[in-house]
Design a protein around this motif. Structure first.
Motif, PDB file in Angstrom:
ATOM      1  N   MET A   1       0.825  -1.201   0.000  1.00 40.57           N
ATOM      2  CA  MET A   1       0.000   0.000   0.000  1.00 40.57           C
ATOM      3  C   MET A   1       0.865   1.259   0.000  1.00 40.57           C
ATOM      4  SD  MET A   1      -2.911   1.340  -0.269  1.00 40.57           S
ATOM      5  CE  MET A   1      -4.046  -0.032  -0.016  1.00 40.57           C
ATOM      6  N   ARG A   2       1.959   1.234   0.747  1.00 34.65           N
ATOM      7  CA  ARG A   2       2.870   2.378   0.764  1.00 34.65           C
ATOM      8  C   ARG A   2       3.412   2.642  -0.634  1.00 34.65           C
ATOM      9  NH1 ARG A   2       5.541   5.864  -0.249  1.00 34.65           N
ATOM     10  NH2 ARG A   2       7.158   6.986   0.908  1.00 34.65           N
ATOM     11  N   ASP A   3       3.791   1.586  -1.345  1.00 32.92           N
ATOM     12  CA  ASP A   3       4.323   1.764  -2.697  1.00 32.92           C
ATOM     13  C   ASP A   3       3.252   2.262  -3.650  1.00 32.92           C
ATOM     14  OD1 ASP A   3       6.846   1.074  -2.003  1.00 32.92           O
ATOM     15  OD2 ASP A   3       6.883  -0.856  -3.029  1.00 32.92           O
ATOM     16  N   TRP A   4       2.029   1.757  -3.500  1.00 29.23           N
ATOM     17  CA  TRP A   4       0.983   2.182  -4.419  1.00 29.23           C
ATOM     18  C   TRP A   4       0.614   3.641  -4.207  1.00 29.23           C
ATOM     19  CZ3 TRP A   4      -4.283   3.576  -3.832  1.00 29.23           C
ATOM     20  CH2 TRP A   4      -4.969   3.710  -5.057  1.00 29.23           C
ATOM     21  N   MET A   5       0.767   4.144  -2.981  1.00 30.82           N
ATOM     22  CA  MET A   5       0.459   5.539  -2.700  1.00 30.82           C
ATOM     23  C   MET A   5       1.486   6.496  -3.305  1.00 30.82           C
ATOM     24  SD  MET A   5      -0.786   5.153   1.258  1.00 30.82           S
ATOM     25  CE  MET A   5      -0.876   6.925   1.539  1.00 30.82           C
TER      26      MET A   5
ATOM     27  N   MET B   1      17.146   9.334  16.938  1.00 25.78           N
ATOM     28  CA  MET B   1      18.382  10.117  16.995  1.00 25.78           C
ATOM     29  C   MET B   1      19.132  10.061  15.666  1.00 25.78           C
ATOM     30  SD  MET B   1      18.679  11.599  19.944  1.00 25.78           S
ATOM     31  CE  MET B   1      20.432  11.968  19.943  1.00 25.78           C
ATOM     32  N   ALA B   2      19.088   8.903  15.007  1.00 29.79           N
ATOM     33  CA  ALA B   2      19.857   8.737  13.773  1.00 29.79           C
ATOM     34  C   ALA B   2      19.209   9.409  12.573  1.00 29.79           C
ATOM     35  CB  ALA B   2      20.051   7.244  13.491  1.00 29.79           C
ATOM     36  N   ASP B   3      17.867   9.412  12.534  1.00 30.01           N
ATOM     37  CA  ASP B   3      17.151   9.935  11.369  1.00 30.01           C
ATOM     38  C   ASP B   3      15.753  10.330  11.832  1.00 30.01           C
ATOM     39  OD1 ASP B   3      15.837  10.407   8.971  1.00 30.01           O
ATOM     40  OD2 ASP B   3      16.844   8.785   7.909  1.00 30.01           O
ATOM     41  N   ALA B   4      15.637  11.513  12.398  1.00 29.49           N
ATOM     42  CA  ALA B   4      14.374  11.941  13.012  1.00 29.49           C
ATOM     43  C   ALA B   4      13.241  12.033  11.997  1.00 29.49           C
ATOM     44  CB  ALA B   4      14.563  13.286  13.709  1.00 29.49           C
ATOM     45  N   ARG B   5      13.543  12.462  10.784  1.00 28.77           N
ATOM     46  CA  ARG B   5      12.487  12.625   9.786  1.00 28.77           C
ATOM     47  C   ARG B   5      11.861  11.287   9.419  1.00 28.77           C
ATOM     48  NH1 ARG B   5      11.913  12.567   4.179  1.00 28.77           N
ATOM     49  NH2 ARG B   5      14.137  12.172   3.821  1.00 28.77           N
ATOM     50  N   HIS B   6      12.704  10.300   9.120  1.00 39.81           N
ATOM     51  CA  HIS B   6      12.166   8.999   8.745  1.00 39.81           C
ATOM     52  C   HIS B   6      11.588   8.259   9.959  1.00 39.81           C
ATOM     53  CE1 HIS B   6      14.584   9.347   4.908  1.00 39.81           C
ATOM     54  NE2 HIS B   6      13.371   9.055   4.503  1.00 39.81           N
ATOM     55  N   PHE B   7      12.114   8.517  11.144  1.00 42.13           N
ATOM     56  CA  PHE B   7      11.510   7.931  12.345  1.00 42.13           C
ATOM     57  C   PHE B   7      10.067   8.392  12.482  1.00 42.13           C
ATOM     58  CE2 PHE B   7      10.288   8.248  16.807  1.00 42.13           C
ATOM     59  CZ  PHE B   7      10.527   6.957  17.251  1.00 42.13           C
ATOM     60  N   ALA B   8       9.832   9.681  12.303  1.00 37.17           N
ATOM     61  CA  ALA B   8       8.479  10.214  12.400  1.00 37.17           C
ATOM     62  C   ALA B   8       7.584   9.641  11.307  1.00 37.17           C
ATOM     63  CB  ALA B   8       8.510  11.731  12.326  1.00 37.17           C
ATOM     64  N   GLU B   9       8.111   9.545  10.104  1.00 35.64           N
ATOM     65  CA  GLU B   9       7.322   9.022   8.976  1.00 35.64           C
ATOM     66  C   GLU B   9       6.944   7.562   9.190  1.00 35.64           C
ATOM     67  OE1 GLU B   9       8.632   7.652   4.619  1.00 35.64           O
ATOM     68  OE2 GLU B   9       8.804   9.826   4.914  1.00 35.64           O
ATOM     69  N   LEU B  10       7.917   6.743   9.602  1.00 38.05           N
ATOM     70  CA  LEU B  10       7.665   5.307   9.768  1.00 38.05           C
ATOM     71  C   LEU B  10       6.871   4.999  11.033  1.00 38.05           C
ATOM     72  CD1 LEU B  10      11.173   4.054   8.632  1.00 38.05           C
ATOM     73  CD2 LEU B  10       9.013   3.807   7.375  1.00 38.05           C
ATOM     74  N   SER B  11       6.847   5.915  11.974  1.00 44.35           N
ATOM     75  CA  SER B  11       6.008   5.751  13.154  1.00 44.35           C
ATOM     76  C   SER B  11       4.545   6.036  12.825  1.00 44.35           C
ATOM     77  CB  SER B  11       6.470   6.699  14.279  1.00 44.35           C
ATOM     78  OG  SER B  11       7.781   6.382  14.703  1.00 44.35           O
ATOM     79  N   HIS B  12       4.330   6.713  11.706  1.00 43.16           N
ATOM     80  CA  HIS B  12       2.977   7.077  11.270  1.00 43.16           C
ATOM     81  C   HIS B  12       2.445   6.129  10.205  1.00 43.16           C
ATOM     82  CE1 HIS B  12      -0.400   9.704  10.348  1.00 43.16           C
ATOM     83  NE2 HIS B  12      -0.055   9.686   9.072  1.00 43.16           N
ATOM     84  N   MET B  13       3.342   5.625   9.347  1.00 37.17           N
ATOM     85  CA  MET B  13       2.940   4.789   8.217  1.00 37.17           C
ATOM     86  C   MET B  13       4.056   3.813   7.889  1.00 37.17           C
ATOM     87  SD  MET B  13       1.759   6.057   4.423  1.00 37.17           S
ATOM     88  CE  MET B  13       3.356   6.827   4.100  1.00 37.17           C
ATOM     89  N   PRO B  14       3.754   2.506   7.771  1.00 41.80           N
ATOM     90  CA  PRO B  14       4.828   1.532   7.543  1.00 41.80           C
ATOM     91  C   PRO B  14       5.428   1.631   6.156  1.00 41.80           C
ATOM     92  CG  PRO B  14       2.690   0.466   7.380  1.00 41.80           C
ATOM     93  CD  PRO B  14       2.433   1.871   7.847  1.00 41.80           C
ATOM     94  N   GLY B  15       6.702   1.313   6.065  1.00 44.58           N
ATOM     95  CA  GLY B  15       7.377   1.278   4.774  1.00 44.58           C
ATOM     96  C   GLY B  15       7.608  -0.131   4.264  1.00 44.58           C
ATOM     97  N   PHE B  16       7.684  -1.105   5.180  1.00 42.64           N
ATOM     98  CA  PHE B  16       7.966  -2.493   4.820  1.00 42.64           C
ATOM     99  C   PHE B  16       6.948  -3.423   5.474  1.00 42.64           C
ATOM    100  CE2 PHE B  16      12.614  -0.961   4.878  1.00 42.64           C
ATOM    101  CZ  PHE B  16      12.591  -0.640   3.534  1.00 42.64           C
ATOM    102  N   ILE B  17       6.921  -4.644   5.003  1.00 43.51           N
ATOM    103  CA  ILE B  17       6.230  -5.722   5.690  1.00 43.51           C
ATOM    104  C   ILE B  17       7.247  -6.808   6.015  1.00 43.51           C
ATOM    105  CG2 ILE B  17       3.959  -5.299   4.682  1.00 43.51           C
ATOM    106  CD1 ILE B  17       4.521  -7.564   2.674  1.00 43.51           C
ATOM    107  N   CYS B  18       7.063  -7.489   7.129  1.00 42.70           N
ATOM    108  CA  CYS B  18       7.917  -8.602   7.527  1.00 42.70           C
ATOM    109  C   CYS B  18       6.999  -9.795   7.804  1.00 42.70           C
ATOM    110  CB  CYS B  18       8.733  -8.271   8.768  1.00 42.70           C
ATOM    111  SG  CYS B  18       9.851  -6.852   8.581  1.00 42.70           S
ATOM    112  N   ILE B  19       7.289 -10.926   7.193  1.00 46.14           N
ATOM    113  CA  ILE B  19       6.402 -12.081   7.245  1.00 46.14           C
ATOM    114  C   ILE B  19       7.178 -13.326   7.688  1.00 46.14           C
ATOM    115  CG2 ILE B  19       5.023 -13.653   5.806  1.00 46.14           C
ATOM    116  CD1 ILE B  19       4.280 -11.214   4.105  1.00 46.14           C
TER     117      ILE B  19
END
Length: 219
Positions: A128-132, A197-215
């Motif tokens: 879904m993240r990729d389709w968006m 601490m390492a990447d605040a922008r992507h931390f905020a983004e991934l805390s709001h919407m997933p980027g990957f799936i793990c199965i």
């Protein structure tokens, strides 16, 4: 890879699904530069690994020198004919299957080399993240699989052009179960706290919407 998306997001989630590997035979499929192979070997696993890129295989061999790790150059499009049937307890495939068109063929080969009761853990881009993202779906509907490409900028110049496949979730899970695996756990991971601490922008983004799936699946 040491990038935050890998080290502080996808990798902790995938390794948690894999569990304790001490004394087990583990296949690291699409091993890249060998970071996970090293982690698995340090945790007591006997590791077999492969990657399609010769440069990555060379890096992985250097990284894992002296460890119980066997690394080969191989391609997901071909059978793993160097691996006997029922020869591993776990298969880990981290962020490699997005570059494979026919997933069921790969899942069947993973099932062939895995012992009864063994586990497969794999991660992919979130459908879904990729389709968006308009740059990935190419005007296709969510239900269509499409091939798209981009220049990777995180590995130095010249920027390599890499193509992958965006597909709906059903075209991931149905080939998995059709090839003899039982879905055991589906995770849309959250970043670990250290990523803030390492990447605040992507931390905020991934805390709001997933980027990957793990199965995780069981044989």
């Amino acid at each position: 890879m040491t990038k935050p998306h890998n080290a502080l997001y996808e990798r902790p989630a995938s390794l948690a699904l894999l569990g304790d590997v001490a004394g087990l035979d583990v296949l690291d499929a699409g091993c890249g530069s060998g970071i996970v192979s090293q982690i698995l070997a340090d945790a007591g696993a006997r590791v077999r690994a492969f990657d399609v890129t010769p440069e990555m295989v060379e890096l992985a061999r250097k990284r894992c020198e002296g460890l119980d790790v066997e690394i080969r150059e191989a391609d997901f499009r071909h059978p793993l004919d160097w691996m006997p049937d029922a020869s591993v307890d776990r298969v880990l495939c981290s962020l490699a299957l997005d570059y494979v068109e026919q997933l069921e063929t790969v899942f069947r080969e993973f099932a062939r080399v895995t012992r009864a009761g063994g586990l497969l853990v794999f991660s992919m881009s979130h459908p879904m993240r990729d389709w968006m993202d308009s740059s990935t779906h190419g005007g296709k509907s969510y239900f269509e699989t499409n091939r798209w490409g981009t220049h990777w900028t995180g590995f130095g110049r010249p920027y390599p052009y890499v193509e992958s496949y965006r597909r709906p979730l059903q075209d991931i899970l149905n080939p998995l179960t059709a090839s003899g695996w039982c879905l055991d756990r589906f995770v849309e991971p959250l970043p670990v706290p250290e990523m803030k601490m390492a990447d605040a922008r992507h931390f905020a983004e991934l805390s709001h919407m997933p980027g990957f799936i793990c199965i995780r699946a069981r044989k």
